[in-house]
Scaffold this motif. Structure first.
Motif, PDB file in Angstrom:
ATOM      1  N   ALA A   1       0.830  -1.210   0.000  1.00 17.74           N
ATOM      2  CA  ALA A   1       0.000   0.000   0.000  1.00 17.74           C
ATOM      3  C   ALA A   1       0.863   1.259   0.000  1.00 17.74           C
ATOM      4  O   ALA A   1       0.549   2.236  -0.686  1.00 17.74           O
ATOM      5  CB  ALA A   1      -0.931  -0.007   1.210  1.00 17.74           C
ATOM      6  N   ALA A   2       1.943   1.254   0.769  1.00 12.78           N
ATOM      7  CA  ALA A   2       2.830   2.427   0.815  1.00 12.78           C
ATOM      8  C   ALA A   2       3.444   2.692  -0.552  1.00 12.78           C
ATOM      9  O   ALA A   2       3.558   3.849  -0.989  1.00 12.78           O
ATOM     10  CB  ALA A   2       3.917   2.215   1.865  1.00 12.78           C
ATOM     11  N   ASP A   3       3.854   1.625  -1.239  1.00 16.31           N
ATOM     12  CA  ASP A   3       4.417   1.794  -2.582  1.00 16.31           C
ATOM     13  C   ASP A   3       3.391   2.391  -3.532  1.00 16.31           C
ATOM     14  O   ASP A   3       3.696   3.300  -4.316  1.00 16.31           O
ATOM     15  CB  ASP A   3       4.900   0.447  -3.125  1.00 16.31           C
ATOM     16  N   LEU A   4       2.163   1.871  -3.482  1.00 14.30           N
ATOM     17  CA  LEU A   4       1.116   2.395  -4.350  1.00 14.30           C
ATOM     18  C   LEU A   4       0.765   3.831  -3.982  1.00 14.30           C
ATOM     19  O   LEU A   4       0.587   4.694  -4.852  1.00 14.30           O
ATOM     20  CB  LEU A   4      -0.130   1.510  -4.262  1.00 14.30           C
ATOM     21  N   MET A   5       0.676   4.118  -2.694  1.00 20.01           N
ATOM     22  CA  MET A   5       0.286   5.450  -2.247  1.00 20.01           C
ATOM     23  C   MET A   5       1.294   6.501  -2.698  1.00 20.01           C
ATOM     24  O   MET A   5       0.929   7.658  -2.959  1.00 20.01           O
ATOM     25  CB  MET A   5       0.134   5.456  -0.723  1.00 20.01           C
ATOM     26  N   SER A   6       2.547   6.124  -2.805  1.00 21.35           N
ATOM     27  CA  SER A   6       3.582   7.084  -3.193  1.00 21.35           C
ATOM     28  C   SER A   6       3.365   7.619  -4.607  1.00 21.35           C
ATOM     29  O   SER A   6       3.915   8.657  -4.967  1.00 21.35           O
ATOM     30  CB  SER A   6       4.964   6.433  -3.101  1.00 21.35           C
ATOM     31  N   LYS A   7       2.538   6.940  -5.405  1.00 19.52           N
ATOM     32  CA  LYS A   7       2.307   7.375  -6.779  1.00 19.52           C
ATOM     33  C   LYS A   7       1.245   8.468  -6.867  1.00 19.52           C
ATOM     34  O   LYS A   7       1.106   9.114  -7.922  1.00 19.52           O
ATOM     35  CB  LYS A   7       1.895   6.183  -7.646  1.00 19.52           C
ATOM     36  N   GLY A   8       0.462   8.658  -5.799  1.00 22.63           N
ATOM     37  CA  GLY A   8      -0.503   9.750  -5.765  1.00 22.63           C
ATOM     38  C   GLY A   8      -1.435   9.752  -6.959  1.00 22.63           C
ATOM     39  O   GLY A   8      -2.009   8.733  -7.328  1.00 22.63           O
ATOM     40  N   GLY A   9      -1.554  10.895  -7.587  1.00 25.02           N
ATOM     41  CA  GLY A   9      -2.477  11.054  -8.705  1.00 25.02           C
ATOM     42  C   GLY A   9      -2.046  10.362  -9.975  1.00 25.02           C
ATOM     43  O   GLY A   9      -2.801  10.357 -10.952  1.00 25.02           O
ATOM     44  N   SER A  10      -0.854   9.774 -10.006  1.00 25.50           N
ATOM     45  CA  SER A  10      -0.397   9.074 -11.209  1.00 25.50           C
ATOM     46  C   SER A  10      -0.747   7.590 -11.188  1.00 25.50           C
ATOM     47  O   SER A  10      -0.326   6.838 -12.062  1.00 25.50           O
ATOM     48  CB  SER A  10       1.121   9.237 -11.371  1.00 25.50           C
ATOM     49  N   LEU A  11      -1.490   7.149 -10.194  1.00 23.54           N
ATOM     50  CA  LEU A  11      -1.916   5.758 -10.139  1.00 23.54           C
ATOM     51  C   LEU A  11      -2.770   5.412 -11.357  1.00 23.54           C
ATOM     52  O   LEU A  11      -3.650   6.176 -11.756  1.00 23.54           O
ATOM     53  CB  LEU A  11      -2.760   5.512  -8.880  1.00 23.54           C
ATOM     54  N   SER A  12      -2.489   4.247 -11.956  1.00 22.81           N
ATOM     55  CA  SER A  12      -3.386   3.760 -13.004  1.00 22.81           C
ATOM     56  C   SER A  12      -4.694   3.309 -12.362  1.00 22.81           C
ATOM     57  O   SER A  12      -4.771   3.131 -11.144  1.00 22.81           O
ATOM     58  CB  SER A  12      -2.740   2.594 -13.751  1.00 22.81           C
ATOM     59  N   ASP A  13      -5.706   3.108 -13.173  1.00 20.24           N
ATOM     60  CA  ASP A  13      -6.988   2.659 -12.630  1.00 20.24           C
ATOM     61  C   ASP A  13      -6.834   1.331 -11.905  1.00 20.24           C
ATOM     62  O   ASP A  13      -7.443   1.109 -10.844  1.00 20.24           O
ATOM     63  CB  ASP A  13      -8.025   2.529 -13.747  1.00 20.24           C
ATOM     64  N   ASP A  14      -6.025   0.430 -12.468  1.00 22.46           N
ATOM     65  CA  ASP A  14      -5.818  -0.868 -11.829  1.00 22.46           C
ATOM     66  C   ASP A  14      -5.070  -0.715 -10.506  1.00 22.46           C
ATOM     67  O   ASP A  14      -5.410  -1.364  -9.505  1.00 22.46           O
ATOM     68  CB  ASP A  14      -5.041  -1.791 -12.769  1.00 22.46           C
ATOM     69  N   GLU A  15      -4.069   0.146 -10.491  1.00 25.73           N
ATOM     70  CA  GLU A  15      -3.315   0.366  -9.252  1.00 25.73           C
ATOM     71  C   GLU A  15      -4.184   1.002  -8.180  1.00 25.73           C
ATOM     72  O   GLU A  15      -4.104   0.646  -6.999  1.00 25.73           O
ATOM     73  CB  GLU A  15      -2.093   1.249  -9.545  1.00 25.73           C
ATOM     74  N   LEU A  16      -5.034   1.950  -8.584  1.00 22.29           N
ATOM     75  CA  LEU A  16      -5.933   2.590  -7.630  1.00 22.29           C
ATOM     76  C   LEU A  16      -6.899   1.570  -7.041  1.00 22.29           C
ATOM     77  O   LEU A  16      -7.176   1.577  -5.828  1.00 22.29           O
ATOM     78  CB  LEU A  16      -6.692   3.729  -8.304  1.00 22.29           C
ATOM     79  N   LYS A  17      -7.387   0.675  -7.881  1.00 18.30           N
ATOM     80  CA  LYS A  17      -8.291  -0.355  -7.389  1.00 18.30           C
ATOM     81  C   LYS A  17      -7.584  -1.265  -6.396  1.00 18.30           C
ATOM     82  O   LYS A  17      -8.151  -1.653  -5.358  1.00 18.30           O
ATOM     83  CB  LYS A  17      -8.830  -1.173  -8.565  1.00 18.30           C
TER      84      LYS A  17
ATOM     85  N   GLN B   1     -13.219   6.824  -5.794  1.00 18.06           N
ATOM     86  CA  GLN B   1     -12.206   5.843  -5.410  1.00 18.06           C
ATOM     87  C   GLN B   1     -11.163   6.461  -4.491  1.00 18.06           C
ATOM     88  O   GLN B   1     -10.727   5.839  -3.508  1.00 18.06           O
ATOM     89  CB  GLN B   1     -11.529   5.268  -6.661  1.00 18.06           C
ATOM     90  N   TYR B   2     -10.753   7.694  -4.812  1.00 17.41           N
ATOM     91  CA  TYR B   2      -9.775   8.366  -3.950  1.00 17.41           C
ATOM     92  C   TYR B   2     -10.379   8.701  -2.585  1.00 17.41           C
ATOM     93  O   TYR B   2      -9.681   8.674  -1.563  1.00 17.41           O
ATOM     94  CB  TYR B   2      -9.236   9.631  -4.627  1.00 17.41           C
ATOM     95  N   GLN B   3     -11.672   9.024  -2.572  1.00 21.22           N
ATOM     96  CA  GLN B   3     -12.337   9.246  -1.284  1.00 21.22           C
ATOM     97  C   GLN B   3     -12.294   7.994  -0.424  1.00 21.22           C
ATOM     98  O   GLN B   3     -12.106   8.069   0.794  1.00 21.22           O
ATOM     99  CB  GLN B   3     -13.790   9.656  -1.509  1.00 21.22           C
ATOM    100  N   ASP B   4     -12.478   6.834  -1.043  1.00 19.77           N
ATOM    101  CA  ASP B   4     -12.410   5.578  -0.294  1.00 19.77           C
ATOM    102  C   ASP B   4     -11.025   5.386   0.323  1.00 19.77           C
ATOM    103  O   ASP B   4     -10.897   4.979   1.482  1.00 19.77           O
ATOM    104  CB  ASP B   4     -12.734   4.397  -1.214  1.00 19.77           C
ATOM    105  N   VAL B   5      -9.989   5.645  -0.470  1.00 20.48           N
ATOM    106  CA  VAL B   5      -8.624   5.521   0.046  1.00 20.48           C
ATOM    107  C   VAL B   5      -8.416   6.496   1.201  1.00 20.48           C
ATOM    108  O   VAL B   5      -7.858   6.145   2.252  1.00 20.48           O
ATOM    109  CB  VAL B   5      -7.593   5.782  -1.073  1.00 20.48           C
ATOM    110  N   TYR B   6      -8.876   7.732   1.008  1.00 22.74           N
ATOM    111  CA  TYR B   6      -8.715   8.769   2.032  1.00 22.74           C
ATOM    112  C   TYR B   6      -9.454   8.392   3.313  1.00 22.74           C
ATOM    113  O   TYR B   6      -8.917   8.514   4.427  1.00 22.74           O
ATOM    114  CB  TYR B   6      -9.252  10.088   1.476  1.00 22.74           C
ATOM    115  N   GLY B   7     -10.684   7.902   3.173  1.00 16.84           N
ATOM    116  CA  GLY B   7     -11.441   7.489   4.352  1.00 16.84           C
ATOM    117  C   GLY B   7     -10.756   6.363   5.100  1.00 16.84           C
ATOM    118  O   GLY B   7     -10.718   6.350   6.334  1.00 16.84           O
TER     119      GLY B   7
END
Length: 716
Positions: A198-214, A267-273
């Motif tokens: 999760a930390a690795d994925l989170m470091s990508k911020g707004g550049s996450l692909s749709d699959d990575e965000l999921k 989706q980003y709201q879910d991550v933030y929550g």
């Protein structure tokens, strides 16, 4: 996507066997790794083989040795991932099995495809005049049960689907895509490994692909309640060289902004929550340690958030994150709340000068850090109670009297729909939690009796907002109206006593220490919101019905002098006073808005029980059948009379113009008389007990409505 049938019929033994097989392979590879070193690499060296060929052979054997090491690590990782998946899938299956057992106990049948049905109702004769209504009530009851079971089934299926997707993604990343080499750093299974993913994925911020965000959504949703995951994630965050608390604030800002954006905002709201819940989980019971928590508050205090802004733009980043979702414990909420108030009190700059131009926003992201903190506080009533208790601190006084709230001075003009989302509105939610013991966003039953701390907070709040004299009751901030309406309704036994009796000191039930006039002025401020007024009125009606229901049929029989039972007559007088007081408030609202026909029409329609029904039952708890009938009769008559008074304004003797509450109480007395066995002739008889009681009710109602309007509210 896992289906209901797949989850219901699945046999997970194959997954367990697979995990064990991979674990066995890992052990075998570890053994080969040891043999490469002992039997191949070391043997030529001991034999004294030297030269270029020897060096080439040595390098080749070292690579083979390393490949076995990496292969063993990947095999261990696969074994752990598959074992985790088996545990998660079996947990989803247990949830489903329990749901199906509960469904069967409620006489619900769940088909192989997940459809739910129930048997037809038995035992109601078709010639029964109420059969159609009884059948409809049965259908609604069973459908409600079926819908609840369906929701639980869907959650179990979603749980299994998410576990399957997590395992697939973890296997892909840990095995790697190379066909010539092994992954040198597989994460493996378990919560800590998921946190690093999760930390690795989170470091990508707004550049996450749709699959990575999921994948990030999935990891956060599944593990936000895990202590190991949460602490590992917070300790693994790194944002442009920042780590620890500073990195958390950085990612909170990034993902909070992304959640308000147009692209994948939900989706980003879910991550933030779930990041909010991660912080709550990690800090429970002093978690993350004192130094880390102190560092978080230090970062929040220092924050222009990496910019040259003269304002603090970091504290609201922290508290907005807290308010988003997390279930924070009492100690952490108190620590952050105390620090925030100390920081505000100690700062020379106040309000907008301290927090920036966004502080006065009423829509979007209001930059008041108190808003998020109060939202988080409202989800923990015990924490809110401790934070506001005037016996332990001055926090409530500061927030009620001294704080420079956004838009202070014209908050009363805000639309209720907007005001509910402001920081003052979330303060109201936290007050409601503290005084009622319930999360205002939940569906818990009433918490009665109120304990002394709850009563102290309620008394202090009403006394402060009600003031010592008439004049400011219409200036109650709009964001406080709805929660205060719920609070006053929750204290209906006390408000009945305070409004209905001539009493000094404290109320009998919860020991409130407020005057009648202070309570009425607070109710008047609340009543700019018609739904809040209706909640209070309905609570008082139920309280009258509850008390009336405690009297037996003898209450409707004359005493030795031919007069009504003195105790019951006294209760009727109290009830007339209480309803007259509330109608005094209603008359003031209507008169104040005499020139605004749209407001008056909207206000009257929203308090009309015929149009919108009664307020949510969850606030009040269940009532007995006879008491509920008294409520129904009373509110029906009240609504009928409201229609006649919709265009009235206060002139002369108010009871000549406004009498809906008197009509209501009269209807309840007649219903009580009928329940007590009196005939209609006896109920209507001049000089009989029911008519005498209604006369006394009218006298007390008339006195109270005029007294409220002219004394408590200071109208001429």
């Amino acid at each position: 996507m896992v289906s209901f049938q797949e989850l219901h019929e699945a046999n997970f033994s194959g997954i367990v066997d697979t995990a064990e097989a991979w674990s066995g392979l890992a052990k075998a590879l570890e053994g080969l790794d040891t043999r490469v070193g002992n039997e191949l690499t070391n043997t030529p060296q001991r034999a004294g083989w030297e030269g270029a060929s020897a060096d080439d052979a040595k390098n080749t054997l070292n690579r083979v040795d390393q490949d076995f090491t990496l292969a063993a690590a990947v095999a261990r990782s696969v074994a752990a991932i598959v074992a985790d998946a088996a545990d998660d899938l079996k947990a989803a299956r247990r949830t489903l099995d329990q749901t199906l057992d509960d469904a069967a106990a409620q006489k619900l049948t769940v088909a192989a495809n997940g459809d739910i049905s129930w048997p037809p109702m038995q035992g109601v004769p078709h010639n029964d005049p109420d059969s159609q209504q009884v059948s409809e009530d049965y259908r609604k009851e069973m459908k409600g049960k079926a819908d609840a079971v369906s929701d639980r089934i869907n959650r179990a299926v979603d749980q299994a689907t998410a576990a399957d997707q997590r395992a697939a993604a973890a296997l892909q990343t840990d095995v790697g895509s190379s066909t010539t080499s092994f992954n040198s750093a597989p994460y493996g299974g378990g919560d800590a490994a998921d946190a690093k993913r999760a930390a690795d994925l989170m470091s990508k911020g707004g550049s996450l692909s749709d699959d990575e965000l999921k994948r990030l959504q999935n990891l956060m949703a599944a593990n936000a309640g895990s202590k190991d995951f949460s602490t590992t994630l917070l300790n693994s965050l790194n944002a442009g060289g920042k780590n620890g608390p500073e990195a958390l604030l950085e990612y909170s800002k990034i993902y909070g902004d992304l959640g308000r954006g147009d692209h994948n905002g939900k989706q980003y709201q879910d991550v933030y929550g779930n990041l909010s819940q991660v912080l709550a989980t990690a800090t429970k019971d002093g978690g993350m340690g004192k130094d880390w928590q102190d560092g978080l508050l230090k970062a929040a205090r220092e924050g222009s958030h990496g910019s040259s802004s003269p304002y603090n733009t970091s504290y609201d980043v922290l508290t907005d994150l807290m308010g988003a979702k997390g279930d924070f414990d009492k100690e952490f909420l108190n620590k952050v709340g105390t620090d925030l108030i100390d920081y505000e009190r100690g700062s020379k700059a106040k309000g907008e000068d301290l927090w920036g131009p966004g502080y006065t926003a009423v829509t979007g992201n209001q930059g008041d850090p108190m808003g998020g903190l109060m939202q988080a506080m409202s989800r923990n009533p015990e924490a809110a109670k401790g934070f506001f208790d005037p016996e332990g601190n001055k926090n409530l006084d500061y927030l009620l009297k001294d704080r420079d709230w956004p838009n202070k001075g014209y908050e009363e003009k805000q639309l209720d729909s907007i005001a509910r989302g402001t920081s003052r509105g979330t303060f109201g939610d936290a007050l409601e939690a503290a005084t009622t013991g319930r999360d205002p966003h939940g569906n818990q039953p009433p918490v009665h009796p109120h304990d002394p701390a709850m009563a102290r907070i309620m008394s202090n709040t009403v006394a402060t907002l009600g003031g010592e004299r008439a004049g400011d009751e219409n200036k109650l901030p709009a964001g406080l109206r709805h929660p205060l309406g719920n609070m006053i309704a929750d204290y209906a036994p006390d408000t009945h006593e305070i409004l209905g009796k001539e009493m000094g000191g404290e109320s009998e039930t919860s020991k409130l220490t407020v005057t009648r006039d202070q309570l009425l002025r607070t109710i008047r401020g609340v009543s700019e919101d018609p739904e809040a007024y209706k909640t209070i009125h309905y609570a008082e009606t139920r309280e009258i019905a509850r008390r009336m229901d405690t009297y037996g049929p003898e209450a409707m029989q004359p005493d030795g002098t031919g007069r009504p039972n003195p105790k019951f007559a006294g209760f009727v007088q109290e009830s007339g006073q209480a309803l007259g007081s509330l109608d005094g408030v209603r008359s003031d609202v209507i008169t104040d808005h005499r020139d605004d026909q749209i407001f008056r029409n909207n206000w009257n329609s929203k308090i009309n029980y015929h149009i919108l029904g009664t307020p949510a039952n969850i606030i009040f708890g269940p009532a007995g059948d006879l008491a509920q009938r008294l409520v129904d009769v009373g509110t029906a008559d009240y609504a009928n009379k409201l229609n006649d008074e919709a265009s009235s304004v206060a002139t002369g003797k108010l009871s000549d113009t406004f009498s809906a509450g008197d009509q209501e109480l009269g209807a309840m007395i007649r219903q009580k008389a009928a329940q007590s066995g009196l005939s209609q002739d006896q109920i209507k008889a001049t000089g009989g007990v029911p008519q005498s009681l209604m006369d006394e009710a009218t006298t007390n109602y008339s006195t109270a409505i005029d007294r409220t309007y002219r004394s408590a509210l200071g109208r001429s």
